[in-house]
Design a protein around this motif. Structure first.
Motif, mmCIF file in Angstrom:
data_model
loop_
_atom_site.group_PDB
_atom_site.id
_atom_site.type_symbol
_atom_site.label_atom_id
_atom_site.label_comp_id
_atom_site.label_asym_id
_atom_site.label_seq_id
_atom_site.Cartn_x
_atom_site.Cartn_y
_atom_site.Cartn_z
ATOM 1 N N TYR A 1 0.620 -1.374 -0.061
ATOM 2 C CA TYR A 1 0.097 0.086 0.171
ATOM 3 C C TYR A 1 0.843 1.214 0.042
ATOM 4 C CZ TYR A 1 0.835 -0.036 5.019
ATOM 5 O OH TYR A 1 1.310 -0.157 6.222
ATOM 6 N N VAL A 2 0.043 2.452 -0.467
ATOM 7 C CA VAL A 2 0.925 3.728 -0.475
ATOM 8 C C VAL A 2 -0.026 4.679 0.063
ATOM 9 C CG1 VAL A 2 1.483 5.560 -2.048
ATOM 10 C CG2 VAL A 2 2.007 3.345 -2.975
ATOM 11 N N THR A 3 0.211 5.538 0.884
ATOM 12 C CA THR A 3 -0.176 6.667 1.391
ATOM 13 C C THR A 3 0.332 7.708 0.975
ATOM 14 O OG1 THR A 3 -0.674 5.242 3.621
ATOM 15 C CG2 THR A 3 -1.128 7.676 3.621
ATOM 16 N N LEU A 4 -0.567 8.558 0.294
ATOM 17 C CA LEU A 4 -0.521 9.953 -0.431
ATOM 18 C C LEU A 4 -0.795 11.069 0.357
ATOM 19 C CD1 LEU A 4 -0.623 8.943 -4.250
ATOM 20 C CD2 LEU A 4 1.440 8.880 -2.825
ATOM 21 N N LEU A 5 -0.137 12.079 0.691
ATOM 22 C CA LEU A 5 -0.439 13.163 1.290
ATOM 23 C C LEU A 5 -0.959 14.378 0.194
ATOM 24 C CD1 LEU A 5 2.292 13.438 3.992
ATOM 25 C CD2 LEU A 5 0.185 12.401 4.050
ATOM 26 N N ALA A 6 -1.621 15.207 0.781
ATOM 27 C CA ALA A 6 -2.014 16.511 -0.252
ATOM 28 C C ALA A 6 -0.997 16.889 -1.102
ATOM 29 C CB ALA A 6 -2.727 17.387 0.466
ATOM 30 N N MET A 7 -1.241 17.107 -2.285
ATOM 31 C CA MET A 7 -0.412 17.913 -3.302
ATOM 32 C C MET A 7 -0.274 19.313 -3.153
ATOM 33 S SD MET A 7 -0.708 17.507 -7.564
ATOM 34 C CE MET A 7 -1.965 16.753 -7.332
ATOM 35 N N ASN A 8 0.885 19.976 -3.298
ATOM 36 C CA ASN A 8 0.974 21.404 -3.059
ATOM 37 C C ASN A 8 0.898 21.899 -4.462
ATOM 38 O OD1 ASN A 8 3.541 21.245 -4.440
ATOM 39 N ND2 ASN A 8 4.771 20.934 -2.663
ATOM 40 N N THR A 9 0.929 23.446 -4.368
ATOM 41 C CA THR A 9 0.613 24.175 -5.564
ATOM 42 C C THR A 9 1.562 23.929 -6.692
ATOM 43 O OG1 THR A 9 2.091 25.935 -4.564
ATOM 44 C CG2 THR A 9 -0.377 26.008 -4.329
ATOM 45 N N ALA A 10 2.927 23.202 -6.220
ATOM 46 C CA ALA A 10 3.888 22.868 -7.304
ATOM 47 C C ALA A 10 3.521 21.633 -7.939
ATOM 48 C CB ALA A 10 5.235 22.831 -6.669
ATOM 49 N N ARG A 11 2.467 21.090 -7.453
ATOM 50 C CA ARG A 11 1.888 19.750 -8.018
ATOM 51 C C ARG A 11 3.029 18.601 -7.553
ATOM 52 N NH1 ARG A 11 -2.088 20.644 -11.212
ATOM 53 N NH2 ARG A 11 -2.223 18.691 -12.290
ATOM 54 N N THR A 12 3.468 18.599 -6.489
ATOM 55 C CA THR A 12 4.447 17.693 -5.854
ATOM 56 C C THR A 12 3.568 17.200 -4.673
ATOM 57 O OG1 THR A 12 5.614 19.178 -4.474
ATOM 58 C CG2 THR A 12 6.499 18.843 -6.628
ATOM 59 N N PHE A 13 3.910 16.089 -4.351
ATOM 60 C CA PHE A 13 3.514 15.086 -3.025
ATOM 61 C C PHE A 13 4.479 14.507 -2.473
ATOM 62 C CE2 PHE A 13 2.214 12.797 -6.909
ATOM 63 C CZ PHE A 13 2.653 11.770 -6.351
ATOM 64 N N LEU A 14 4.240 14.130 -1.088
ATOM 65 C CA LEU A 14 4.776 13.142 -0.268
ATOM 66 C C LEU A 14 3.853 12.108 0.100
ATOM 67 C CD1 LEU A 14 6.737 15.834 2.156
ATOM 68 C CD2 LEU A 14 7.752 14.727 -0.067
ATOM 69 N N GLY A 15 4.557 10.915 0.721
ATOM 70 C CA GLY A 15 3.776 9.958 1.204
ATOM 71 C C GLY A 15 4.620 8.738 1.701
ATOM 72 N N SER A 16 4.010 7.648 1.848
ATOM 73 C CA SER A 16 4.899 6.409 2.300
ATOM 74 C C SER A 16 4.450 5.310 1.605
ATOM 75 C CB SER A 16 4.677 6.251 3.810
ATOM 76 O OG SER A 16 3.361 6.035 4.023
ATOM 77 N N TYR A 17 5.329 4.261 1.426
ATOM 78 C CA TYR A 17 5.131 3.151 0.683
ATOM 79 C C TYR A 17 5.251 1.907 1.512
ATOM 80 C CZ TYR A 17 5.013 -0.101 -3.541
ATOM 81 O OH TYR A 17 4.568 -1.113 -4.280
ATOM 82 N N HIS A 18 4.635 0.974 1.527
ATOM 83 C CA HIS A 18 4.780 -0.446 2.333
ATOM 84 C C HIS A 18 4.619 -1.408 1.392
ATOM 85 C CE1 HIS A 18 4.124 -3.808 4.985
ATOM 86 N NE2 HIS A 18 4.951 -3.248 5.880
ATOM 87 N N THR A 19 5.729 -2.134 1.125
ATOM 88 C CA THR A 19 5.522 -3.286 0.069
ATOM 89 C C THR A 19 5.474 -4.724 1.049
ATOM 90 O OG1 THR A 19 6.638 -4.376 -1.583
ATOM 91 C CG2 THR A 19 8.071 -3.527 0.097
ATOM 92 N N VAL A 20 4.659 -5.573 0.456
ATOM 93 C CA VAL A 20 4.872 -6.888 1.174
ATOM 94 C C VAL A 20 5.581 -7.786 0.093
ATOM 95 C CG1 VAL A 20 2.639 -6.461 2.265
ATOM 96 C CG2 VAL A 20 2.385 -7.521 0.094
ATOM 97 N N VAL A 21 6.172 -7.551 -0.923
ATOM 98 C CA VAL A 21 6.723 -8.078 -2.021
ATOM 99 C C VAL A 21 8.180 -7.524 -1.917
ATOM 100 C CG1 VAL A 21 6.780 -8.975 -4.242
ATOM 101 C CG2 VAL A 21 4.664 -8.578 -3.223
ATOM 102 N N ALA A 22 9.404 -8.239 -1.449
ATOM 103 C CA ALA A 22 10.422 -7.858 -1.676
ATOM 104 C C ALA A 22 11.561 -9.181 -1.651
ATOM 105 C CB ALA A 22 10.863 -6.957 -0.471
ATOM 106 N N ALA A 23 12.519 -9.086 -2.304
ATOM 107 C CA ALA A 23 13.587 -10.018 -2.535
ATOM 108 C C ALA A 23 14.881 -9.817 -1.609
ATOM 109 C CB ALA A 23 14.248 -10.191 -3.920
ATOM 110 N N THR A 24 14.467 -9.795 -0.101
ATOM 111 C CA THR A 24 15.336 -9.378 0.787
ATOM 112 C C THR A 24 14.851 -10.253 2.082
ATOM 113 O OG1 THR A 24 16.374 -7.624 2.156
ATOM 114 C CG2 THR A 24 13.910 -7.518 1.928
ATOM 115 N N LYS A 25 15.942 -10.536 2.671
ATOM 116 C CA LYS A 25 15.536 -11.181 4.307
ATOM 117 C C LYS A 25 15.589 -9.997 5.224
ATOM 118 C CE LYS A 25 17.879 -15.073 2.526
ATOM 119 N NZ LYS A 25 18.101 -16.583 2.729
#
Length: 106
Positions: free
Chosen positions: A15-39
């Protein structure tokens, strides 16, 4: 303008959580993957994105990058000590119908 703010899930459960976009049309957020090739323990990772302003008859597009908190860097050092930056690009083209969307990305 397309409002991207909120929680988005994919078919695998990441899942991705996206915060509000600013006037420059950029945004911040967070990403949580459940699929990764890592231990390593998978951690929620920050993301930053931008929304492209659409043309007169087009829909807006957006892209984002994730700063993974559990994996290595994309810089590599070769045997001569030279740094190399590994990148990936995607080119998106307009298609005439939703059923052809698989052809839109190269």
């Amino acid at each position: 303008q397309c409002d991207l703010q909120g929680l988005w899930r994919n078919e695998l459960g990441s899942y991705v959580t996206l915060l509000a976009m600013n006037t420059a049309r950029t945004f911040l957020g967070s990403y949580h993957t459940v699929v990764a090739a890592t231990k390593k323990q998978i951690l929620v990772s920050p993301l930053q994105g931008v929304q492209q302003h659409p043309g007169p008859e087009r829909h807006p597009t957006c892209g984002f990058t994730v700063q993974w908190q559990f994996s290595g860097t994309v810089f590599f050092v070769d045997h001569c000590g030279k740094e190399t930056l590994e990148t990936t690009w995607l080119q998106q083209e307009e298609v005439l119908s939703h059923k052809d969307s698989w052809k839109a990305t190269r």
